[in-house]
Scaffold this motif. Structure first.
Motif, short mmCIF file in Angstrom:
data_model
loop_
_atom_site.label_atom_id
_atom_site.label_comp_id
_atom_site.label_asym_id
_atom_site.label_seq_id
_atom_site.Cartn_x
_atom_site.Cartn_y
_atom_site.Cartn_z
N HIS A 30 -8.54 14.09 5.71
CA HIS A 30 -7.88 12.92 6.32
C HIS A 30 -8.21 12.89 7.80
O HIS A 30 -7.93 13.83 8.54
N ARG A 32 -7.93 10.35 11.31
CA ARG A 32 -7.29 9.16 11.85
C ARG A 32 -7.55 9.06 13.34
O ARG A 32 -7.73 10.08 14.03
N SER A 44 -6.56 3.58 12.83
CA SER A 44 -7.42 3.49 11.66
C SER A 44 -7.61 4.89 11.09
O SER A 44 -7.61 5.88 11.83
N THR A 46 -9.20 7.36 7.45
CA THR A 46 -9.97 7.50 6.22
C THR A 46 -9.49 8.73 5.47
O THR A 46 -9.29 9.79 6.06
N GLU A 48 -10.66 11.04 2.20
CA GLU A 48 -11.77 11.31 1.28
C GLU A 48 -11.33 12.37 0.27
O GLU A 48 -10.84 13.44 0.65
N ARG A 56 -13.09 7.51 -1.62
CA ARG A 56 -12.73 7.20 -0.24
C ARG A 56 -11.70 6.08 -0.19
O ARG A 56 -11.78 5.10 -0.93
N ASP A 58 -9.73 3.79 2.88
CA ASP A 58 -9.66 3.44 4.30
C ASP A 58 -8.46 2.55 4.55
O ASP A 58 -8.21 1.60 3.79
N TYR A 59 -7.70 2.83 5.59
CA TYR A 59 -6.55 1.99 5.92
C TYR A 59 -6.41 1.84 7.42
O TYR A 59 -6.95 2.63 8.21
N LEU A 84 -16.37 1.91 8.45
CA LEU A 84 -16.12 1.57 7.06
C LEU A 84 -17.45 1.47 6.32
O LEU A 84 -18.51 1.36 6.93
N LEU A 96 -12.03 -2.47 3.60
CA LEU A 96 -10.82 -1.83 4.10
C LEU A 96 -9.79 -1.92 2.98
O LEU A 96 -9.38 -3.02 2.59
#
Length: 354
Positions: A30, A32, A44, A46, A48, A56, A58-59, A84, A96
């Protein structure tokens, strides 16, 4: 063995708790970034997964910043730095998976529409929006929200529509009838048949993930209760290797400085809060002279918790307030300032293994 992390973010409506449960050779990475956008908030991240090939997720959490009543140039710079990947659902755009907007203040959402145009956003999560909430938003933010967006918000307040043509899930306060969750956290629990029946999609790389309600295993609808969780994971690996987002909503005027509000918050996160490693200080470290404070010292529940404050170096609000900084220092918190002068922001990476 369970590895758990919680990140509580800058908001007064919706706060996600993120945590992972893994088995065997599973691990989760993780990463960020709290971007240095000035007077605003833009986070933002990710996630994995690795057990069945790289999956994956993504947020983004909040998406805005102000400079002289306009979108800050630092935000535009940060938007270009979001990393992204293109996947089949997005066509020619990078995907996203989730955008969470904590509330409707311009400095938390005035860049969201730009992000939706730039990327293929799969779903937007908002605080519950009813007619009363919409009236307050119009009264306080009408000049900062364009007419098309207001029209879409009006539709959502009446139970229909999307936002910027993307599906929306609004988080509503649960009934608070019990302190126990409405679903089991037993890691051995079998997922619903609908979740197990989805075949793994191996033709894409990174592989896609599924986002479902933990209580039902079904895809989220227009409204969910904050007593539920969103569960993120590979569709083929079940619930042993999942990343969860847990939200909290007590309404437009709830502030953590009020004892009753804090008690509800503390009960809501009773399993996650003791393991918190990073908090983003609410409302840029604000502490009004009249009324309850937004920050509660309970967020820095032990020494060395990372306390991230996102604000503009030159702002007219006096953020962050000295009393908030003093509380963080007294608790032994690790103060991390993210401003328009620190454009790269604050980044943290965690690797979780069972």
């Amino acid at each position: 063995m369970t590895a758990t992390a919680l990140t509580m973010l800058n908001c007064h409506l919706t706060i996600p708790a993120l945590y992972f449960r893994g088995i065997n050779d599973m691990y989760v990475r993780h990463s960020r970034i709290q971007h240095g956008v000035g007077q605003g908030s833009f986070h933002s991240a990710t996630v994995e997964f690795s057990a069945t090939g790289r999956h994956r997720f993504d947020y983004v959490f909040d998406c805005g910043a102000l400079k002289y009543a306009k979108l800050s140039p630092e935000f535009q710079y940060a938007l270009k730095r979001v990393s992204l990947t293109k996947r089949a659902p997005g066509g020619n755009k990078a995907v996203l998976d989730l955008m969470v907007l904590s509330h409707f203040d311009a400095d938390h959402m005035n860049g969201a529409q730009s992000l939706v145009k730039r990327y293929a956003v799969d779903r937007i999560v908002l605080p519950y929006l009813g007619v009363e909430e919409l009236a307050l938003i119009i009264a306080s933010q009408a000049d900062a929200i364009d007419k098309d967006t207001l029209k879409e918000l009006h539709g959502l307040a009446n139970g229909v529509g999307k936002l910027w043509k993307r599906p929306v899930t609004m988080v509503k306060t649960g009934p608070r009838k019990t302190e126990e969750r409405v679903f089991s956290d037993d890691p051995q629990r079998e997922p619903p048949d609908a979740e197990r029946s989805e075949p793994p999609r191996t033709q894409e790389f990174p592989h896609p993930v599924s986002v479902v309600l933990e209580s039902t295993g079904a895809a989220p609808g227009t409204v969910m209760l904050d007593e539920d969780n969103l569960v993120v994971g590979s569709s083929s690996a079940g619930r042993h290797d999942t990343w969860k987002l847990r939200f909290w909503n007590r309404g437009l005027h709830a502030t953590l400085g009020e004892p009753g509000i804090w008690q509800d918050f503390e009960r809501h996160y009773k399993r996650e809060l003791p393991q918190t490693q990073t908090v983003v200080v609410p409302h840029h470290g604000a502490a009004p002279n009249a009324g309850a404070r937004f920050y509660n010292p309970g967020l820095n529940h032990r020494p060395r918790v990372n306390a991230v404050i996102s604000y503009a170096v030159r702002n007219s609000h006096g953020h962050p307030h000295p009393s908030v900084l003093a509380d963080i220092a007294y608790a032994g918190g690790r103060l991390l300032r993210v401003t328009d002068d620190t454009r790269l922001g604050y980044q943290e990476i965690y690797l979780f293994r069972p």
